[in-house]
Design an enzyme around this catalytic site. Structure first.
Site, PDB file in Angstrom:
ATOM      1  N   GLU A   1       0.833  -1.210   0.000  1.00  0.00           N
ATOM      2  CA  GLU A   1       0.000   0.000   0.000  1.00  0.00           C
ATOM      3  C   GLU A   1       0.862   1.251   0.000  1.00  0.00           C
ATOM      4  O   GLU A   1       1.733   1.380   0.859  1.00  0.00           O
ATOM      5  CB  GLU A   1      -0.938  -0.019   1.218  1.00  0.00           C
ATOM      6  CG  GLU A   1      -1.947  -1.160   1.151  1.00  0.00           C
ATOM      7  CD  GLU A   1      -2.935  -1.142   2.308  1.00  0.00           C
ATOM      8  OE1 GLU A   1      -2.720  -0.366   3.275  1.00  0.00           O
ATOM      9  OE2 GLU A   1      -3.912  -1.892   2.268  1.00  0.00           O
TER      10      GLU A   1
ATOM     11  N   HIS B   1      -7.772   1.864   1.591  1.00  0.00           N
ATOM     12  CA  HIS B   1      -7.757   1.419   2.991  1.00  0.00           C
ATOM     13  C   HIS B   1      -8.542   2.394   3.876  1.00  0.00           C
ATOM     14  O   HIS B   1      -8.023   2.933   4.857  1.00  0.00           O
ATOM     15  CB  HIS B   1      -6.324   1.273   3.500  1.00  0.00           C
ATOM     16  CG  HIS B   1      -6.208   0.302   4.645  1.00  0.00           C
ATOM     17  ND1 HIS B   1      -5.096  -0.473   4.845  1.00  0.00           N
ATOM     18  CD2 HIS B   1      -7.068  -0.025   5.645  1.00  0.00           C
ATOM     19  CE1 HIS B   1      -5.263  -1.231   5.924  1.00  0.00           C
ATOM     20  NE2 HIS B   1      -6.467  -0.966   6.426  1.00  0.00           N
TER      21      HIS B   1
END
Length: 528
Positions: free
Chosen positions: A261, A280
């Site tokens: 990420e 997220h």
């Protein structure tokens, strides 16, 4: 004199009001540099943080009055738990504050996929009007497969049932009766993959769940099925998912979490139709952020004013002399609980923690709670701590037994953990040498002396010559270095057992090679 609370990260005004209404003296000082925080922390009984403040061992050394730390959120990575425990500081978090928010995002993902909302929006904004292209599917009457029905999964189940979906679920740590009370049918994973029109994942990332959804699993899913992951990156093999979408086998997929990420710009999923992604944001709503702030304020007030402990992540409230006695055994209990979880049969119904020898004179409850928390943590998508573990086990139909025995069983003190379930039972035991050297001394019927840490390979075999040599050769050829090895065999020489500490986790293919070696019965990889 009122207890003093320092709020060092942004909390909502409502949370600060809760603290003040409880009669506490509150100072809000956000953004302090470490030196400035260290200079004043000794004046406070409690510290309220989110993730920005780093509660280090150095800071805790200055915190002479500090009794409790409250973290508004789930993770406590910014708090040195060992240092806090050693200083008798209770650390609390708010694990349930974002359950509804994450479940709602998963539902939004399902709706977005079934009705092509993102792609249709992009089409209209591009000046097109493609009604036929975006024909979708109703959710009513479809089958939702939920993998993990803890705090978040159970909320999603409730919403899905309201939308007239049929829900099947896989969760080895909940009984069929408890699942039925939620309105779902508990099934095995193979059945879930085959039956579900939509699959939503709600499990933690562990050695067992990493790449849980791989190419083989995706191939077993129904053609046109949808997959949603708002849990943790790494549970889904993302390249295999891209292949399943590109081939048309899956009807769509949505991820809020990625293995890396943010994902790289050339990630194969990002260029595919039928793929929806968010950065997220599962817990990122105003309500959730406010809820966790208010929750931690209420927990701090309850502890400071009444001694009530909720959502503690370390060992709270024990007299120092008792803490000194049991402290060396708490890490051992955590390892035993973790090992038992990885060896446990399906559908565990009972966990027994037996304390024998000198340690039997101490309170068992903290040792059992630490064991149970580690046991449950392997199978839940939300954190479990020493305080919440008994209640979580009860909700899932798991009986917990605490047994005290003065009989030392050849050791000054011994902790034994037994897990019973549908497939039999798992039995592990350990002790502590001196003040810190944890040792595993029994796995099922095998006596041994092993160090319970790191990557481990467990091998059961016929008690025949050459097995250990073949095992070492196979692992060496695969580049897996053996750090320690403990061997055992049954008294009748019918079976033998090897516990190998290795420097890195073996690839699945390596384990398969070991399984094919002569006289090898079973082999598995675990992490402690």
């Amino acid at each position: 004199m009122a207890a003093r609370v320092l709020v060092s990260d942004d909390l909502s005004p409502e949370a600060v009001a809760v603290l003040k209404q409880a009669g506490l003296e509150v100072d809000v000082k956000v953004g302090l540099k470490p030196d400035a925080l260290e200079a004043i922390i000794g004046d406070y009984d409690a510290l309220a943080v989110r993730s920005a403040t780093k509660v280090t061992a150095k800071l805790l050394e200055k915190a002479s009055r500090l009794r409790v730390i409250g973290r508004a959120g789930v993770g406590v990575d910014n708090v040195d738990l060992d240092a806090a425990t050693r200083r008798g500081v209770v650390v609390m978090n708010t694990p349930g504050g974002s359950s509804v928010t994450v479940a709602e995002l998963a539902l939004a993902m399902i709706l977005a996929l079934s009705r092509h909302v993102p792609a249709a929006t992009a089409s209209v904004k591009a000046g097109k009007w493609e009604k036929k292209r975006f024909q979708g599917h109703e959710l009513a009457g479809k089958t939702l497969g939920v993998v993990g029905i803890g705090n978040i999964g159970s909320v999603l189940v409730d919403r899905a049932l309201a939308m007239k979906m049929r829900v099947v679920a896989y969760d080895p740590f909940i009984s069929a009766e408890a699942a039925a009370k939620l309105g779902v049918e508990r099934v095995e994973l193979d059945a879930l993959w085959a039956q579900a029109d939509v699959v939503s994942l709600h499990v933690p990332l562990t050695e067992q769940t990493r790449n849980l959804v791989d190419a083989k699993v995706l191939a077993r899913m129904k053609k046109g099925a949808l997959l949603v992951n708002c849990a943790r990156g790494g549970i889904v093999d993302e390249r295999a998912l891209a292949d399943a979408l590109a081939s048309g086998h899956l009807g769509g997929a949505a991820l809020d979490v990625f293995e890396q990420e943010p994902p790289p710009a050339d990630h194969p999923l990002l260029g595919l139709d039928g793929f929806v992604a968010t950065p997220h944001i599962g817990a990122s709503t105003e309500e959730a952020q406010s809820a966790v702030a208010v929750a931690v304020a209420e927990q701090l007030a309850a502890y400071l004013n009444h001694g009530v402990v909720k959502n503690a992540v370390n060992v709270p409230g024990l007299p120092r002399e008792i803490m000194d006695q049991i402290a060396p055994f708490l890490p051992l209990c955590e390892k035993l609980g973790s090992l038992a979880a990885q060896l446990a049969p399906q559908g565990p119904s009972e966990v027994t923690v037996e304390v024998a020898g000198e340690l039997a004179a101490a309170p068992i409850r903290p040792l059992a709670a630490r064991t149970l928390a580690a046991f449950l943590r392997h199978h839940l998508e939300t954190p479990v701590n020493d305080v919440s573990a008994p209640a979580v086990a009860k909700e899932r139909g798991i009986a917990v037994r605490e047994v005290r025995s003065a009989e030392p069983h050849d050791y000054a003190s011994l902790v034994t953990v037994t897990v019973r379930g549908q497939g039999g039972e798992a039995h592990v035991a350990g002790t502590v040498y001196g003040k810190r050297e944890a040792r595993l001394v029994r796995v099922d019927g095998f006596r041994l002396e092993a160090v319970p840490e790191g990557h481990v390979i467990l091998c059961e075999n016929d008690d025949a010559p050459g097995v250990v040599g073949n095992l070492g050769t196979a692992l060496g050829a695969a580049g897996v270095n053996i750090a320690r090895i403990s061997l055992s065999r049954l008294d009748d020489h019918s079976r033998a057992f090897a516990f190998l500490n290795v420097d890195s986790a073996p690839a699945p293919g390596v384990l398969e090679q070991v399984r094919r070696l002569p006289h090898v019965r079973t082999v598995r990889s675990i992490h402690l």
